[in-house]
Design a protein around this motif. Structure first.
Motif, short mmCIF file in Angstrom:
data_model
loop_
_atom_site.label_atom_id
_atom_site.label_comp_id
_atom_site.label_asym_id
_atom_site.label_seq_id
_atom_site.Cartn_x
_atom_site.Cartn_y
_atom_site.Cartn_z
N ASP A 34 36.68 37.22 39.35
CA ASP A 34 36.31 38.11 38.28
C ASP A 34 36.24 39.57 38.56
N TYR A 35 36.74 39.42 40.00
CA TYR A 35 36.91 41.46 40.00
C TYR A 35 37.74 41.93 39.61
N HIS A 84 41.11 32.16 41.67
CA HIS A 84 40.60 31.39 41.70
C HIS A 84 41.04 30.17 41.13
N ASP A 85 42.21 30.00 41.13
CA ASP A 85 43.30 28.69 41.22
C ASP A 85 43.50 27.52 43.06
N VAL A 123 39.86 26.27 42.90
CA VAL A 123 39.55 25.11 42.36
C VAL A 123 39.65 24.44 42.83
N PHE A 172 39.97 40.70 37.91
CA PHE A 172 39.89 40.51 36.43
C PHE A 172 39.81 42.09 36.36
N SER A 173 39.04 41.48 35.75
CA SER A 173 38.60 43.25 34.93
C SER A 173 38.41 44.74 35.53
N TRP A 193 36.57 33.15 53.03
CA TRP A 193 35.10 34.25 52.96
C TRP A 193 34.40 32.64 51.85
N VAL A 237 35.19 33.30 44.15
CA VAL A 237 35.30 33.34 42.17
C VAL A 237 35.23 35.29 41.64
N LEU A 238 33.98 35.49 42.37
CA LEU A 238 33.70 36.93 42.15
C LEU A 238 34.42 37.66 42.50
N LEU A 239 35.32 37.32 43.87
CA LEU A 239 36.53 38.30 43.66
C LEU A 239 37.76 38.47 42.21
N GLU A 290 33.88 29.67 48.45
CA GLU A 290 34.61 30.00 47.33
C GLU A 290 33.55 30.66 46.10
N GLY A 291 32.56 31.11 46.90
CA GLY A 291 31.20 32.19 45.82
C GLY A 291 32.59 33.30 46.13
N ILE A 292 32.62 33.70 46.96
CA ILE A 292 33.37 35.18 46.91
C ILE A 292 34.24 34.91 46.24
N PRO A 303 38.43 42.13 51.42
CA PRO A 303 38.79 40.91 50.43
C PRO A 303 39.92 41.03 50.24
#
Lengths: 321, 321
Positions: free
Chosen positions: B113-114, B83-84, B87, B116-117, B103, B109-111, B105-107, B35
């Protein structure tokens, strides 16, 4: 041994963390204040900020740096909870309606992002490059672990090693960072920083194993969330991996995952696990991590905080929620 | 004036940013690599990292620090897009299926976050406290703005001031940080840092107004996303606010928002906007910000980068996608 007596040496500091969390909720922006307040007022155990404070009390107990750090760790932890619930479409968290259920998934995503960013900003405000790097590397480890968990959902071919790696990413890494940051900010010598990081890591492993046991044997009322939710989301944990190891010919979990079974199938697996010796075996493994955590503290000065950390390692084994 | 000629002075640096983005996709973790690659290979305009590089070329052009910074800005920007879209439950981004659609919504959100980090970790790796703080404060501003936008969806009582505040948070703040970080890392004097931040801010305002105009008058094929999506999500923008100002007695938008209207109602509003002088008025306002951006550069050394920044301020007004 009560949680109050364990927290006693850092009670004042923890009160200041609670105050600081409250000030974050008092933003003059109603659209943030309301959900923020809702999330942060929850009576979690605050075990991660406590770890920062206790680990930070062996050398120079510098509350000016430890309070923002401990607060940032708690804010960050709440960010991950809010996002996890959004990803899992969870309905309940700590006995309350989950943010995604109450305000919708979109708000949960954005509120989590907000919590991430204020926690990062708080860590930056301390101005210590070493804890900043520790923090940002932990973010990456956690989110990469969460991605893996989601991508490997419903895959029953996972073993203990995969599980340990997984809970190291999703839980132990933040415990490691919480303790490590406390140590670094108190100007602990390098060996003490390492010792406290190792303690945090092993405590986190024990903590997560207990969490996973409680998802099988816990009391829904006490825990504030439904039992069996891991299985329902297709997540393997130590108890269910051991169950598969013990019953290679009769793989209920494979069946459950392949058929995307519901509550009834989950209840059958839980029943089977409860009536087997695997729960006891999981407790033994958790106790092993807890003992290892205590051993990591051996070279540290003997004081009230060390006793608290030792007691905390027992406490996480006994918790019921 | 082509984008290639504007990017010419930092062409080599931009190539290095592209390389660095590629190395992020080559992680040895298939669940992240796929992804990630999908998101980052997209042929975006890379305007934000370009801003960092151009702003960083007036004094000490230190690619060792500017490349990670510019890369982090692009990674962060992509995190917000992912994320947008999650949402907004968007189906298309840059002409490709959105991550949440492909993939789940869950993926997404986590992608996000990844992303971002890793962007935060990259900024930390530079080891400059000032850009770290600038970065983390920008994160907070953006996510607080996104929360406000979502909470005030379908509220038609918003005016130009609300709109300017909103696009300052969601777009201009990252342009400001991109230019500001470039300036700081090139050891620009404080007035030059301020000038470049002001340039970034005004360029970002112009950029977003054009984006919002294109959502009304754009060509779906060229843009790679549907027209009218702001209205469909209950988001007011400059064109629609001006439309309401000009037609106080015949508030189609109020009706659309109150009834949560669909494509047909959105098409009526778009038709009305296209046949009115408000699009021209929006262009005039965007041009005002662009001119203001150029003026901010007056005290800076005259060189190829300054010319590029001036041209870039024209370019954003002319873009069609």
């Amino acid at each position: 041994m009560s949680i109050a007596s364990i927290y006693e040496p850092i009670q004042e500091g923890l009160g200041m963390v609670e105050e600081k969390l409250k000030t974050f909720c008092q933003v003059d922006l109603p659209w943030i204040a309301e959900p923020l307040n809702y999330v942060l007022e929850s009576s979690g155990k605050r075990i991660r900020p406590v770890l920062t404070l206790l680990a930070g009390r062996f050398y120079r107990y510098d509350l000016e740096r430890l309070i923002p750090m401990a607060t940032a760790i708690e804010l960050f932890h709440n960010a991950t909870l809010v996002h996890d619930d959004a990803v899992d479409k969870a309905s309940v968290r700590r006995g309350k309606t989950a943010v995604n259920s109450l305000w919708g998934e979109g708000i949960a995503v954005l509120l989590g992002d907000y919590l991430f960013s204020v926690s990062a900003d708080l860590v930056c405000s301390i101005g210590n490059l070493r804890v900043m790097r520790l923090f940002s590397q932990t973010l990456t480890k956690i989110s990469s672990g969460q991605l893996r968990e989601t991508f490997s959902a419903y895959s029953w071919r996972q073993n203990r090693e995969d599980y340990y790696e997984q809970i190291d990413s999703k839980t132990a890494s933040l415990f490691t960072a919480a303790a490590g940051a406390g140590a670094v900010l108190s100007e602990a010598p390098d060996e003490a920083v390492e010792a406290l990081k190792n303690y945090g890591h092993d405590l986190g492993m024990a903590f997560q194993i207990i969490d996973d046991i409680l998802d099988i044997i816990g009391d829904e009322g006490e825990m504030g969330k439904p039992v069996g939710s891991d299985l329902l989301q297709g997540t393997l944990t130590l108890p269910t991996i051991l169950l598969m190891e013990n019953h290679p010919g009769d793989n209920l979990i494979r069946e459950l995952f392949e058929k995307r079974g519901g509550q009834a199938e989950v209840a059958r697996v839980i029943e089977m696990a409860r009536n087997s010796p695997i729960v006891e075996e999981c407790y033994r493994i958790a106790a092993g991590f807890s003992t290892q955590a205590c051993r990591a503290l051996e070279g540290l000065p003997e004081n009230a905080c060390r006793r608290s950390l030792l007691d905390l390692a027992d406490y996480v084994l006994e918790r019921r929620k």
